[in-house]
Enzyme design. Sequence first.
Site: not given
Length: 564
Positions: A193, A481
């Site tokens: 990613r 996150d």
Amino acid sequence: MTPTATGFAPEKTRIRGDERHPGTGPIITGTHTPAIEVRGPLRERYDEILTPDALGFLAELHDRFAGRRHDRLADRMRRRYEIGNGHDPRFRDDTAGIRDDASWRVAGAGPGLEDRRVEITGPTDPKMTINALNSGAKVWLADQEDATSPTWRNVIEGQLSLFDAIRGQLSFTSAEGKRYEVTATETPTIVMRPRGWHLVEEHLGFTDRTGRTLAASGSLVDFGLYAFHNAHRLIENGAGPYFYIAKLESSEEAKLWDDVFSFTERRLGLAHGTIRATVLIETLPAAFEMEEILYELRDHCAGLNAGRWDYIFSIIKNYRGRGARFVLPDRSEVTMTVPFMRAYTELLVKTCHKRGAFAIGGMSAFIPNRRDPEVTERAFEKVAADKKREAGDGFDGTWVAHPDLIPVARAEFDAVLGDRPNQLDRQRDDVEVTAAQLIDVHIGRPITAAGVHGNVSVAIRYMEAWLRGLGAVAIDNLMEDAATAEISRSQVWQWIHQDRATEDGTRITREYVEELITQVLGEVERRDGDRFDDAADVFRDVALGAEFPSFLTLGAYSRFLVER
């Protein structure tokens, strides 16, 4: 001397464009020679990633696509302005023909992506890379985005970890002397990613056609270095160059990525369609263009993912100034079973299976604690319930953030899938989702004092770790996150600006939140070299200011992470 590299094709060379995608045009390098300048320090082995040819490839990507990237980011700002001024998103009239045409399908799974029932996510440092490859998951999301703090070390050394792992030569010895190696006989398929379109890489400078040197695109840097060094080796290994695409907001942004993929395939000598992408539907505008996004990426698309935490953040960001009816309660109350989240995920599954695309579920934030059996048991119960719901809804796979959760998630998908690798044949014709359902965020729950305190605490503690180079952090038995920190700070901003009060009648003001910041700084364990004071300053900037920064990490990156 500062290293630079220019495009690696000869000047004035013309290569015929891809007939399947005439919109990408021919590959041309003319009298203008694009260049990438390395502005960050060169540490051990960095020259193996930042080779002249790799930098030349990055220069070509920027020369061809950087301008369009800026156009798409301008579109985002315009769209956000329109929503803020009362124009709700809706399904597009001008693309109705794409949605109504039942004939087209996406490319679907590439080699190694046929069974995605459990995917583990995590950053790309050597230890986490090895743990992921030994985890037993079907897929590893190698995350250079929300789970990675984009320090120069993390960006380049993450590429080195992937480079070594793909060649079977990765090992790591911790400061305590513990050695880590890949021991699994069957490792997960890697899906990398890259950073979203909005992020830059200040340690690489791109000289544009006017002679200006600008910060490089984080997306093109992450994607380009990984594809350039690893595409052919991944194919030799029986897989391919696969990517998760983050933060998309429109089919035009998807088209930009598709053109990047087609150009890369031609430039690197790959067959068209070798690159496969799974798109995270994690913004509100993208939820209204799922089919269009699949269509634009159809030759390169494997599926969509329900990026739940960023999706919640996107709703708050877009509706932050639209009045009390768009104010969400405590973050813990915004679960996957509330109506607007159910509408979003059910529409995603229906859309994917209609077009032959995988539907991948999202991340449950609960994680086990090996030192606390009670916490672990609660995490297992909550994750099992979450994955049972996803499998029952028709998802083909799901995410976990911890190896101990893989058997829990796998059991729920095994119960539904059996020996089948997926449930692409399950059509959700029973699902009908309206635009109004996607933006009906009324939950009917209060904001509590504990909820406000929790948001302040999580955001500051996460940002402190992020400033030290950690992008995925266990806080209070939840995996946090950048996406969950975004929810925390944006809720505080919205509560203040919409003049909200807690359940006990306390108004949520800047002064009230300042008191909570002081309280949180007194609660955390301080140590030499910690970044809590800086983290508190970042939080004030993104949660207490008059303006709403579009992403909390943008200012913090340029202020604290750039090595000047």
